[in-house]
Design an enzyme around this catalytic site. Structure first.
Site, mmCIF file in Angstrom:
data_model
loop_
_atom_site.group_PDB
_atom_site.id
_atom_site.type_symbol
_atom_site.label_atom_id
_atom_site.label_comp_id
_atom_site.label_asym_id
_atom_site.label_seq_id
_atom_site.Cartn_x
_atom_site.Cartn_y
_atom_site.Cartn_z
ATOM 1 N N LYS A 13 -15.686 -5.059 7.701
ATOM 2 C CA LYS A 13 -16.453 -3.845 8.061
ATOM 3 C C LYS A 13 -17.483 -3.517 6.977
ATOM 4 C CE LYS A 13 -12.715 -1.222 8.158
ATOM 5 N NZ LYS A 13 -11.690 -2.198 7.752
ATOM 6 N N ARG A 88 -9.978 6.749 12.432
ATOM 7 C CA ARG A 88 -8.865 5.838 12.189
ATOM 8 C C ARG A 88 -7.603 6.286 12.903
ATOM 9 N NH1 ARG A 88 -10.244 3.267 7.132
ATOM 10 N NH2 ARG A 88 -8.632 1.877 6.409
ATOM 11 N N ARG A 127 -10.919 -10.398 -2.923
ATOM 12 C CA ARG A 127 -12.145 -9.578 -2.922
ATOM 13 C C ARG A 127 -12.455 -9.003 -4.298
ATOM 14 N NH1 ARG A 127 -12.314 -4.794 1.236
ATOM 15 N NH2 ARG A 127 -10.274 -4.402 0.330
ATOM 16 N N ARG A 161 -10.033 -3.513 -6.225
ATOM 17 C CA ARG A 161 -9.431 -2.258 -5.777
ATOM 18 C C ARG A 161 -7.942 -2.187 -6.077
ATOM 19 N NH1 ARG A 161 -11.721 -1.450 0.266
ATOM 20 N NH2 ARG A 161 -9.555 -0.808 0.582
ATOM 21 N N ARG A 172 -1.135 -1.510 4.942
ATOM 22 C CA ARG A 172 -2.406 -1.100 5.563
ATOM 23 C C ARG A 172 -2.557 -1.735 6.944
ATOM 24 N NH1 ARG A 172 -5.910 -2.875 0.646
ATOM 25 N NH2 ARG A 172 -7.655 -2.805 2.102
#
Ligand code: AP5
Ligand code: MG
Length: 214
Positions: A13, A88, A127, A161, A172
């Site tokens: 996203k 969400r 990431r 993160r 998640r």
């Protein structure tokens, strides 16, 4: 243009929203990025959100709705925006409808980025992000052209993160399937939902999105 990108953690996203920002001259509104900024600033909202985010749960709807409603009113949103990570939950989707009605805005479309859960853990644990400009990278799938130097701004500091570890990613993903996936039905019933194949390459996903958006 006002669009929503829906997809589980790691779907791409944020990666795609950054590209759409440039192409369509609209702004990315990532509730995750906004919350991380609140955490970094040590605000009251950030303090409430921090522990929830580190466990991989969802921050309460009323906090999120207040945050996004104020953001949409800012001048840089006048040309349009990409909602990344919001709504969400079904109550958030309903609140967004009310917000749009009250502000005289209309939603142009909702795009779901469809991916395999199994691949998302590798995507997320690999990431990293430029600390200076926020450009996103991946250890395997999207390395900077020159090792250790951001392609976008030349920065040399990168961050990872706090919630990008395997255990939190699994939480998640669970939150996504339990609480977020139902909003695809909410928009699908109204004929607003389109899908793209998020397992394709980053460039190919961008092409699918721009084919839809024109
Ligand atoms: P948020 O920041 O929204 O995180 P998320 O939904 O878990 O999604 P990610 O940002 O992890 O993934 P992404 O889809 O943006 O993927 P990316 O492009 O980076 O939310 C974080 C937390 O905040 C939540 O857990 C919750 O606690 C809270 N929160 C936020 N919004 C909320 C709300 N509305 N209500 C309640 N709580 C809320 O890509 C991932 C990696 O893969 C990158 O390294 C990228 O380079 C790579 N990649 C991307 N696309 C591809 C591809 N096609 N092929 C190969 N690699 C790819
Ligand atoms: Mg993101």
């Amino acid at each position: 243009m006002k669009i929503i990108l829906i997809g589980p953690p790691g779907a791409g996203k944020g990666t795609q929203a950054k590209r759409l920002e440039e192409k369509y001259k609209i702004v990315q509104l990532s509730t995750g990025d906004m919350l991380r900024a609140e955490v970094a600033a040590g605000s009251e909202l950030g303090t409430q959100a921090k522990a929830i985010m580190e466990k991989g749960g969802l921050v309460p709807d009323d906090l999120i709705i207040g945050m996004i409603s104020g953001r949409i009113d800012q001048a840089d949103c006048a040309n349009g925006f990409i909602l990344d990570g919001f709504p969400r939950t079904v109550p958030q989707a309903e609140a967004l409808d009310d917000m749009f009605q009250a502000k005289g805005m209309e939603l142009d479309g909702v795009i779901e980025v469809v991916v395999d859960d199994d691949a998302m853990v590798a995507r997320i644990t690999g990431r990293f992000t430029c600390a200076k400009c926020g450009a996103g990278y991946h250890d395997t799938f999207q390395r900077p052209r020159q090792e250790g130097v951001c392609d976008n701004c030349g920065g040399s500091e990168f961050t990872r993160r706090a919630d990008d570890n395997e255990q939190t990613v699994r939480e998640r993903l669970k939150a996504y399937h339990d609480q977020t996936a139902p909003i695809t039905g909410y928009y699908g019933q109204r004929g607003l939902l389109k899908t793209v194949d998020g397992m394709a390459s980053i460039d190919e996903v961008t092409k699918q999105l721009t084919d839809i958006l024109g």
